[in-house]
Scaffold this motif. Structure first.
Motif, PDB file in Angstrom:
ATOM      1  N   ILE A 107      42.723  21.753  64.994  1.00 37.42           N
ATOM      2  CA  ILE A 107      41.945  20.563  65.350  1.00 37.42           C
ATOM      3  C   ILE A 107      40.589  20.986  65.883  1.00 37.42           C
ATOM      4  O   ILE A 107      40.490  21.615  66.933  1.00 37.42           O
ATOM      5  CB  ILE A 107      42.687  19.721  66.402  1.00 37.42           C
ATOM      6  CG1 ILE A 107      44.096  19.380  65.916  1.00 37.42           C
ATOM      7  CG2 ILE A 107      41.909  18.446  66.699  1.00 37.42           C
ATOM      8  CD1 ILE A 107      44.924  18.646  66.941  1.00 37.42           C
ATOM      9  N   ASP A 108      39.539  20.658  65.158  1.00 38.37           N
ATOM     10  CA  ASP A 108      38.186  21.006  65.578  1.00 38.37           C
ATOM     11  C   ASP A 108      37.764  20.117  66.744  1.00 38.37           C
ATOM     12  O   ASP A 108      37.927  18.895  66.690  1.00 38.37           O
ATOM     13  CB  ASP A 108      37.215  20.815  64.401  1.00 38.37           C
ATOM     14  CG  ASP A 108      35.877  21.483  64.646  1.00 38.37           C
ATOM     15  OD1 ASP A 108      35.284  21.226  65.712  1.00 38.37           O
ATOM     16  OD2 ASP A 108      35.429  22.246  63.780  1.00 38.37           O
ATOM     17  N   GLU A 157      33.723   9.684  60.004  1.00 43.95           N
ATOM     18  CA  GLU A 157      32.828   9.433  61.133  1.00 43.95           C
ATOM     19  C   GLU A 157      32.109  10.704  61.587  1.00 43.95           C
ATOM     20  O   GLU A 157      31.197  10.640  62.405  1.00 43.95           O
ATOM     21  CB  GLU A 157      33.604   8.838  62.316  1.00 43.95           C
ATOM     22  CG  GLU A 157      34.122   7.435  62.052  1.00 43.95           C
ATOM     23  CD  GLU A 157      34.867   6.863  63.239  1.00 43.95           C
ATOM     24  OE1 GLU A 157      34.587   5.706  63.629  1.00 43.95           O
ATOM     25  OE2 GLU A 157      35.745   7.556  63.798  1.00 43.95           O
ATOM     26  N   VAL A 158      32.537  11.842  61.073  1.00 45.78           N
ATOM     27  CA  VAL A 158      31.890  13.116  61.404  1.00 45.78           C
ATOM     28  C   VAL A 158      30.857  13.414  60.324  1.00 45.78           C
ATOM     29  O   VAL A 158      31.199  13.597  59.152  1.00 45.78           O
ATOM     30  CB  VAL A 158      32.914  14.262  61.494  1.00 45.78           C
ATOM     31  CG1 VAL A 158      32.213  15.579  61.819  1.00 45.78           C
ATOM     32  CG2 VAL A 158      33.960  13.950  62.552  1.00 45.78           C
ATOM     33  N   ARG A 159      29.611  13.471  60.720  1.00 55.26           N
ATOM     34  CA  ARG A 159      28.540  13.693  59.746  1.00 55.26           C
ATOM     35  C   ARG A 159      28.518  15.146  59.263  1.00 55.26           C
ATOM     36  O   ARG A 159      28.857  16.072  59.997  1.00 55.26           O
ATOM     37  CB  ARG A 159      27.191  13.365  60.375  1.00 55.26           C
ATOM     38  CG  ARG A 159      26.987  11.895  60.697  1.00 55.26           C
ATOM     39  CD  ARG A 159      25.670  11.670  61.394  1.00 55.26           C
ATOM     40  NE  ARG A 159      25.404  10.246  61.613  1.00 55.26           N
ATOM     41  CZ  ARG A 159      24.366   9.799  62.288  1.00 55.26           C
ATOM     42  NH1 ARG A 159      23.490  10.652  62.829  1.00 55.26           N
ATOM     43  NH2 ARG A 159      24.179   8.500  62.439  1.00 55.26           N
ATOM     44  N   GLU A 160      28.085  15.298  58.031  1.00 52.69           N
ATOM     45  CA  GLU A 160      27.955  16.637  57.463  1.00 52.69           C
ATOM     46  C   GLU A 160      26.682  17.297  58.005  1.00 52.69           C
ATOM     47  O   GLU A 160      25.618  16.678  58.059  1.00 52.69           O
ATOM     48  CB  GLU A 160      27.881  16.558  55.940  1.00 52.69           C
ATOM     49  CG  GLU A 160      27.782  17.909  55.263  1.00 52.69           C
ATOM     50  CD  GLU A 160      27.629  17.793  53.758  1.00 52.69           C
ATOM     51  OE1 GLU A 160      27.536  18.848  53.091  1.00 52.69           O
ATOM     52  OE2 GLU A 160      27.615  16.650  53.251  1.00 52.69           O
ATOM     53  N   ALA A 161      26.831  18.556  58.416  1.00 52.28           N
ATOM     54  CA  ALA A 161      25.664  19.292  58.933  1.00 52.28           C
ATOM     55  C   ALA A 161      24.950  19.965  57.759  1.00 52.28           C
ATOM     56  O   ALA A 161      25.212  21.120  57.416  1.00 52.28           O
ATOM     57  CB  ALA A 161      26.110  20.333  59.954  1.00 52.28           C
ATOM     58  N   ALA A 162      24.059  19.221  57.130  1.00 53.10           N
ATOM     59  CA  ALA A 162      23.335  19.728  55.964  1.00 53.10           C
ATOM     60  C   ALA A 162      21.849  19.816  56.293  1.00 53.10           C
ATOM     61  O   ALA A 162      21.150  18.796  56.328  1.00 53.10           O
ATOM     62  CB  ALA A 162      23.562  18.814  54.760  1.00 53.10           C
TER      63      ALA A 162
END
Length: 315
Positions: A100-101, A167-172
């Motif tokens: 679990i992050d 709901e967790v945005r991608e870190a791009a």
């Protein structure tokens, strides 16, 4: 602390009645808006855009706007959703804790046993400790269906609500795709700096200096008489009744395990039996068909009764 929710943790046939308490709180000083001329309280009104009149909160519904149309959703509509009324913390699966992050964690709650005996509560806590597992659970909290992690915190069970995956945005960040050259000397100096600041984390050593100064300012104004009379009341919501209690914990555990094994054993037995019976099964089928013809309406009534046990065994 005041319980914000009552229900039960359920896994298999085991039922653990619990109370839910917020594990964290905001320490910021609450400030109101007032009129600078006379200190009068500034309050916001809910104004209807059609008739321009204030609307009482009891007459306000929710709505969804897709850009062209608006769908009104009443309190009755929301109450009709079964998940929103659930008083269970349903264990979906047990996963390795390290999977679990931390970015998924939202809000934390303590669970207190809410029954005459806390044996089931302690059993679940010790099981999680000994297996180094975290329970992924579903629950309805504050009129929303939540995904959460149930884990051990000291001697207490804790539920931490999780963000849904979308709901967790991608870190791009394109800039990180550009190659960067780091020399060995730069890396070594950076490591030395880290080592110079190595310490054990003690949260109590860190304080919110801004909030401390704000409280000092407020205290000074009160002592100087620089204040006006105000009155505010905060009512408490009545607590709801707790769920039922399991009578025999060992029996509930045995039945839960047996139901899991029974499903797979039944499937194997059915597969093996069908392969061995061969032509015998075909003749039985023909015989049953002949009996159905001779029975007429009676056979038709019996047919649905044979399907019901099959569904129950599969589940």
């Amino acid at each position: 602390m005041r319980a914000v929710w009552k229900g039960a943790v359920t896994f298999g046939l085991v039922n653990v009645p619990v109370k839910l308490y917020s594990a964290t709180e905001d320490h910021d000083v609450s400030l109101h808006q007032v009129h600078d001329a006379d200190g009068g309280r500034i309050r916001y009104q809910r104004i209807c855009e059609i008739d321009g009149k204030p609307v009482d909160y009891k007459n306000i519904d929710k709505a969804y706007d897709d850009g062209e149309r608006t769908v009104i959703i009443t309190d009755e509509d929301l109450k009709s959703l079964p998940a929103e009324r659930s008083r269970e913390i349903e264990v979906v699966e047990f996963v390795p804790t390290e999977q679990i992050d931390p970015i998924m964690f939202d809000k934390s709650y303590y669970l207190e046993p809410d029954s005459a005996s806390n044996k089931a509560y302690v059993l679940l806590r010790r099981t999680l400790e000994s297996t180094d597992r975290t329970a992924i659970v579903r629950m309805a909290l504050r009129q929303k269906t939540r995904l959460a992690a149930l884990r051990v915190y000291g001697d207490v069970l804790m539920v931490q609500t999780l963000l849904w995956s979308d709901e967790v945005r991608e870190a791009a960040f394109p800039s990180l795709d550009e190659p960067v050259k780091i020399s060995s000397q730069e890396l070594e100096l950076s490591k030395q700096l880290v080592e110079s600041l190595v310490s054990d984390f003690e949260p109590a050593q860190f304080v919110d200096e801004y909030q401390q100064e704000l409280r000092t300012l407020i205290t000074a104004k009160l002592e100087q008489g620089d204040a006006i009379d105000t009155a505010a009341t905060f009512g408490e919501q009545p607590e709801e009744e707790a769920g039922g209690e399991v009578i025999d914990l060992m029996e509930a555990l045995r039945q839960s395990i047996a139901s899991k094994r029974g499903g797979s054993d039944a499937a194997k037995s059915s597969s093996s039996g069908s392969s061995k019976s061969g032509s015998g099964a075909k003749s039985t089928s023909k015989s049953a068909a002949g009996g159905a013809k001779s029975s007429g309406e009676g056979a038709k009534k019996k047919a649905p009764a044979k399907k019901a046990p099959a569904k129950k065994a599969a589940s």
